[in-house]
Design a protein around this motif. Structure first.
Motif, mmCIF file in Angstrom:
data_model
loop_
_atom_site.group_PDB
_atom_site.id
_atom_site.type_symbol
_atom_site.label_atom_id
_atom_site.label_comp_id
_atom_site.label_asym_id
_atom_site.label_seq_id
_atom_site.Cartn_x
_atom_site.Cartn_y
_atom_site.Cartn_z
ATOM 1 N N UNK A 25 -0.716 5.170 5.386
ATOM 2 C CA UNK A 25 0.241 4.978 4.296
ATOM 3 C C UNK A 25 -0.147 5.741 3.036
ATOM 4 N N UNK A 26 -1.304 6.418 3.064
ATOM 5 C CA UNK A 26 -1.690 7.284 1.949
ATOM 6 C C UNK A 26 -2.650 6.697 0.941
ATOM 7 N N UNK A 27 -3.291 5.581 1.242
ATOM 8 C CA UNK A 27 -4.243 4.994 0.296
ATOM 9 C C UNK A 27 -5.345 5.990 -0.027
ATOM 10 N N UNK A 28 -5.714 6.062 -1.296
ATOM 11 C CA UNK A 28 -6.763 6.990 -1.724
ATOM 12 C C UNK A 28 -8.148 6.453 -1.389
ATOM 13 N N UNK A 29 -8.332 5.136 -1.534
ATOM 14 C CA UNK A 29 -9.614 4.504 -1.264
ATOM 15 C C UNK A 29 -9.375 3.257 -0.435
ATOM 16 N N UNK A 30 -10.135 3.120 0.653
ATOM 17 C CA UNK A 30 -10.060 1.930 1.496
ATOM 18 C C UNK A 30 -11.475 1.361 1.603
ATOM 19 N N UNK A 31 -11.645 0.133 1.154
ATOM 20 C CA UNK A 31 -12.937 -0.552 1.211
ATOM 21 C C UNK A 31 -12.781 -1.741 2.144
ATOM 22 N N UNK A 32 -13.683 -1.845 3.115
ATOM 23 C CA UNK A 32 -13.653 -2.956 4.059
ATOM 24 C C UNK A 32 -14.885 -3.809 3.841
ATOM 25 N N UNK A 33 -14.693 -5.079 3.537
ATOM 26 C CA UNK A 33 -15.802 -6.005 3.335
ATOM 27 C C UNK A 33 -15.967 -6.905 4.541
ATOM 28 N N UNK A 34 -17.214 -7.279 4.811
ATOM 29 C CA UNK A 34 -17.491 -8.115 5.960
ATOM 30 C C UNK A 34 -18.693 -8.988 5.654
ATOM 31 N N UNK A 35 -18.681 -10.211 6.134
ATOM 32 C CA UNK A 35 -19.790 -11.140 5.915
ATOM 33 C C UNK A 35 -20.936 -10.897 6.902
ATOM 34 N N UNK A 62 0.845 -1.195 0.000
ATOM 35 C CA UNK A 62 0.000 0.000 0.000
ATOM 36 C C UNK A 62 0.880 1.244 0.000
ATOM 37 N N UNK A 63 0.612 2.132 -0.949
ATOM 38 C CA UNK A 63 1.348 3.397 -1.048
ATOM 39 C C UNK A 63 0.356 4.514 -1.324
ATOM 40 N N UNK A 64 0.869 5.719 -1.451
ATOM 41 C CA UNK A 64 0.022 6.872 -1.743
ATOM 42 C C UNK A 64 -0.767 6.628 -3.035
ATOM 43 N N UNK A 65 -2.066 6.843 -2.957
ATOM 44 C CA UNK A 65 -2.920 6.688 -4.130
ATOM 45 C C UNK A 65 -3.474 5.298 -4.341
ATOM 46 N N UNK A 66 -3.119 4.343 -3.507
ATOM 47 C CA UNK A 66 -3.595 2.957 -3.659
ATOM 48 C C UNK A 66 -5.105 2.858 -3.412
ATOM 49 N N UNK A 67 -5.708 1.878 -4.055
ATOM 50 C CA UNK A 67 -7.073 1.474 -3.753
ATOM 51 C C UNK A 67 -6.968 0.121 -3.083
#
Length: 85
Positions: A51-61, A26-31
């Motif tokens: 760490x600079x991720x642009x988009x963070x999506x968390x999935x859960x059941x 994960x770096x700057x701009x990561x999805x």
């Protein structure tokens, strides 16, 4: 007991999430997609933001409501549904 739980977060849960984010590159701009919104998944989401991720999506059941902690992280939460035949 509360302090012990805080120390556990700092010595076990957060480092595991951070290590996963670093090893995933994960770096700057990561999805980023994180499978699981438990303590380690949320620690990983926070680490990805650090760490600079642009988009963070968390999935859960588990489709229960989004907790204030998840909202505070400002992550997009994706609920997955599996239909058993």
């Amino acid at each position: 007991m509360e302090k012990i739980e805080d120390l556990t977060l700092l010595s076990d849960i957060f480092p595991t999430g951070y290590d996963g984010a670093v090893k995933a590159g994960v770096t700057a701009g990561s999805t980023v997609y994180i499978a699981g919104a438990g303590p380690v998944g949320l620690a990983c989401a926070a680490s990805c933001q650090l760490l600079g991720a642009a988009v963070v999506i968390v999935g859960d059941m588990i489709p229960e409501g989004v907790s204030p902690k998840r909202e505070a992280l400002d992550v997009k939460r994706l609920t997955c549904a599996i239909e058993f035949l």
